[in-house]
Design an enzyme around this catalytic site. Structure first.
Site, PDB file in Angstrom:
ATOM      1  N   ASP A 282       0.868  -1.170   0.000  1.00 56.36           N
ATOM      2  CA  ASP A 282       0.000   0.000   0.000  1.00 56.36           C
ATOM      3  C   ASP A 282       0.913   1.231   0.000  1.00 56.36           C
ATOM      4  O   ASP A 282       2.135   1.128   0.057  1.00 56.36           O
ATOM      5  CB  ASP A 282      -0.967  -0.036   1.204  1.00 56.36           C
ATOM      6  CG  ASP A 282      -2.184   0.852   0.977  1.00 56.36           C
ATOM      7  OD1 ASP A 282      -3.216   0.635   1.621  1.00 56.36           O
ATOM      8  OD2 ASP A 282      -2.114   1.766   0.128  1.00 56.36           O
TER       9      ASP A 282
HETATM   10  C1  GLC Z   1      -4.320   4.381  -0.040  1.00 53.76           C
HETATM   11  C2  GLC Z   1      -5.239   3.249   0.348  1.00 53.76           C
HETATM   12  C3  GLC Z   1      -5.410   2.196  -0.705  1.00 53.76           C
HETATM   13  C4  GLC Z   1      -5.319   2.832  -2.076  1.00 53.76           C
HETATM   14  C5  GLC Z   1      -3.909   3.368  -2.253  1.00 53.76           C
HETATM   15  C6  GLC Z   1      -3.740   4.080  -3.596  1.00 53.76           C
HETATM   16  O1  GLC Z   1      -3.510   4.716   1.046  1.00 53.76           O
HETATM   17  O2  GLC Z   1      -4.962   2.585   1.572  1.00 53.76           O
HETATM   18  O3  GLC Z   1      -6.675   1.562  -0.476  1.00 53.76           O
HETATM   19  O4  GLC Z   1      -5.614   1.865  -3.076  1.00 53.76           O
HETATM   20  O5  GLC Z   1      -3.527   4.228  -1.199  1.00 53.76           O
HETATM   21  O6  GLC Z   1      -4.509   5.230  -3.643  1.00 53.76           O
END
Ligand code: GLC
Length: 735
Positions: A282
């Site tokens: 993430d």
């Molecule tokens: C965010 C979220 C995730 C998302 C990613 C890209 O922090 O936790 O769900 O897909 O970043 O935006």
């Protein structure tokens, strides 16, 4: 020409066989790998955000330079054909090996046409409709250059303080598993190389929905049995449905952050579950291993996460900055790098990007596939089916034919900005239909519709109350539009208070002084503690954040053009003190005893009932249903269940018939009830239908502390009903 067709046929044949092939559409992965330099390989493991949308704590303004240098293999938060084509052109025409980019985006509940938030969609209990909405979402996202969707989110949560409950399927493992697999199928379709389907990304692996105190990004510390029994199955369901990628979660599990958790990402995900796609971290979650205190610096964070099984680094550049050094220092092997690169190249090949890197850059599709009439019709249908009728005293709803004037009062009554909710992708506020607009559309010239904001969403200003009361007095009926702002749920939006914000409760109480038939329409991204509202108004319709067609779909329900059938998939507590509260709880050694409610030594509170305000599976209809003739018999090694459901009201209606089971005695404690099946069906007024279910020993198997999953023979109670509390039951011996 014949020779080319023969070669393509061979590639295509091999490609169909699965994720782990070296040769796939138009490319020989191993040959390409052999040509790649180390930095080009590391570039494929690097995902960076464009500056078109902000979805995390850091940004990158050099993304174009990185792409040009072959140091980025994927970009997120970039869309439209022109922008994607510009970036893809850099990758495939200006780099040495011309490897196409993946383009990822958080298409959580629609791309341009925004559907209800996932917690609302789940309340429809209509898997086919959910699948169709994701198919439309993928069609619209791919029409604007996206080929990788960071969804479905399948995190189980039992804590409405956590803002991301809005993105998931609710508190039940079995239902969220069904929904998660459905969403993967909706995004990826039958043919991933089609230019209207996209790679899915099951997230957040794992157990992100169980943060202590419901506080965002907080510690997760749950038993391994609970992890396997309650939290892991939805991810497994998404993987079994064929998701092309999995995203790690920010949290730790039992002391080890997911992003550096080799047991989770390799032993379980790869070795036990046989996942063949790729794992993406993430947003900077690799770098955050330093904050977690398991890595002393970025370099050791990169080492830990690669060794754990992360293939791609989202936005943190930990791989870009450190893998060359780690290779040079013999800390990691080229084989490890190649394995990660191969997984990503295979995904790109599956999408057909090596055949045609611009296949998702089709200007004609961009003009014709987005926000179409059919897409909006589908969105409106899902709004209707997501609505949950929580209360309807004196048949306040549907709006009677003799009503000639309606006063809409409340901060959510005409707010385009809030109708879309959170994670709104490329959604356009100006194109969404507010409640007021939907009501005016439906009322036409026959009914006068007025609107008064009455108060803000989350402030103490009551100066609008008097005007609102006057409007209520001048109308035949009042529609209160109450709830949260769209951004009060979703990521980084935990709340320690889940009451109606601001002075909205006071507004509702004051408006009731007008003495008119009044309905409260709720707009929220989480279960709210609405006991005060429940006590003061005769009717409540839960509508979540309905998206582009919110106002029209809600008006369909309020006017009775559609008979609501939505059912909650997350418990509404009476008060925050009850949280976590969920239907499939354990019985404890001193369960409440209805025969002696005042006995002291029982599992209860001295200042609150145990029961929720509205339980899992709950939702009313404009008609009524009666359940009887339940039978549950073991035949041919299965439990055959049959029940009669009659529509005892005066209008046709759909009912979500729910099947729950209790394993009476186990070698470990078992929940008092577990959802094991449902059927949503239309029953005409005055008619009845026989509904049948089958339960196998596999359906009733559960994880034991040694992490084996098995069935234990014995007595089971079969419950069937229209929610998790009001059921009829049968005891059955299943050996
Ligand atoms: C965010 C979220 C995730 C998302 C990613 C890209 O922090 O936790 O769900 O897909 O970043 O935006």
């Amino acid at each position: 020409m014949k020779k080319i067709q023969a070669i393509t046929a061979v590639f295509l044949f091999v490609a169909i066989s699965g994720w782990s092939q070296n040769v796939t559409e138009g490319i020989n992965i191993d040959s390409l790998l052999n040509e790649m330099s180390l930095i080009e390989k590391i570039g494929q493991l690097t995902l960076i955000t464009s500056d078109w949308d902000i979805t995390g704590p850091s940004l990158s303004n050099d993304y174009k330079e990185l792409i040009k240098a072959g140091k980025a293999g994927a970009v997120f938060n970039a869309y439209t054909v022109d922008f994607v084509r510009e970036l893809q052109k850099t990758a495939v025409e200006e780099t040495r090996l011309k490897i196409p980019l993946l383009f990822g985006y958080d298409v959580i509940h629609g791309h341009r046409t925004i559907f209800p938030i996932p917690l609302g969609q789940a309340a429809s209990w209509n898997l086919d409709l959910i699948r169709r909405s994701e198919s439309v979402a993928a069609s619209e996202a791919t029409a604007e250059g996206i080929n990788w969707i960071f969804a479905p989110m399948v995190d189980i949560s039992r804590d409405p303080r956590w803002g991301r409950v809005s993105e998931g399927g609710g508190e039940d493992t079995w239902l969220t598993s069904k929904i998660g697999a459905t969403r993967v199928n909706g995004f990826q379709g039958e043919d991933l190389s089609s230019n209207s389907t996209a790679l899915a990304c099951v997230k957040h692996f794992a157990a992100y929905g169980a943060p202590e105190a419901g506080r965002e990004y907080n510690t997760v510390d749950i038993s391994t049995t609970s992890l396997f029994e309650s939290y892991l199955p939805p991810y497994k369901a998404g993987i079994d449905a064929g998701t092309g990628s999995v995203m790690t979660s920010f949290n730790e599990i039992n002391g080890q952050p997911s992003t550096s958790n080799k047991w989770l990402l390799t032993d379980l995900l790869r070795d036990q579950w046989d996942f063949k796609g790729f794992v993406v971290s993430d947003y900077t979650s690799i770098n955050e291993l330093v904050n977690h205190g398991v890595a002393e610096d970025e370099k050791s964070a990169a080492l830990l996460s690669l060794n754990a099984g992360v293939d791609m680094d989202m936005q943190g550049r930990a791989f870009l900055n450190n893998l060359e050094m780690l290779i040079a220092g013999d800390k990691i092997s080229m084989q490890q790098i190649d394995q990660a690169v191969r997984r990503i190249l295979i995904a790109k090949a599956k999408l057909g990007l090596f055949d045609d890197p611009y296949r998702y850059c089709n200007k004609k599709r961009e003009k014709t596939a987005i926000m179409t009439k059919d897409n909006r019709i589908l969105a409106r249908k899902l709004v209707r089916e997501s609505c949950v009728l929580l209360k309807n005293e004196n048949n306040t709803l549907p709006i009677p034919d003799n009503v000639k004037s309606i006063a809409i009062i409340g901060p959510l009554g005409d707010s385009k900005k809030d109708m879309l909710g959170n994670w709104i992708a490329a959604g356009e506020w100006d194109k969404c239909i507010t409640l007021k607009e939907g009501m005016v559309n439906r009322a036409g010239d026959l009914i006068k519709v007025t609107y008064n904001r009455g108060c803000g969403i989350d402030d103490a200003n009551t100066s609008g109350f008097e005007e609102a009361l006057k409007a209520a007095r001048n109308a035949d009926m009042v529609i209160l539009a109450l709830g949260e702002a769209g951004e009060m749920s979703g990521e980084a939006a935990s709340r320690t208070n889940i009451d109606l914000p601001g002075v909205q409760n006071q507004l509702a109480t004051m408006v009731m002084e007008a003495g008119k038939p009044t309905v409260a329409v709720l707009f929220n991204g989480r279960p709210l503690a609405i006991s005060q509202l429940q006590a003061s108004v005769p009717a409540i319709l839960e509508t979540w954040f309905g998206g582009t067609e919110a106002g029209n779909g809600i008006a369909d329900v309020l006017f009775g053009d559609y008979n609501p059938a939505g059912k909650l998939t997350m418990t509404f507590p009476q008060n925050l003190g009850q949280v976590p509260i969920y239907y499939n709880h354990k019985n404890t050694g001193r369960p409440l005893d209805p025969e002696r409610p005042d006995f002291k030594y029982l599992s209860k509170y001295i200042d609150s009932p145990n029961d929720p305000l509205y339980p899992f599976g709950y939702g009313l209809s404009y008609t009524t249903f009666k359940y009887d003739d339940l039978s549950a018999n073991v035949e041919g090694g299965q439990i055959q269940i049959s029940v009669n459901v009659a529509n005892t009201g005066n209008r046709d209606g759909e009912e979500v018939v729910q099947l729950y089971v209790q394993d009476k005695i186990g070698s470990i404690t078992r929940p008092v009830k577990e959802l094991k099946g449902f059927q949503k069906l239309m029953i005409k007024k005055g008619e009845s239908k026989t509904v049948q279910f089958t339960l196998t020993k596999d359906d009733l198997a559960f994880y034991h502390p040694d992490l084996t999953k098995s069935f234990e023979p014995g007595e089971f109670v079969v419950y069937v009903g229209g929610n998790s509390v009001e059921t009829i039951q049968k005891l059955v011996l299943f050996d």
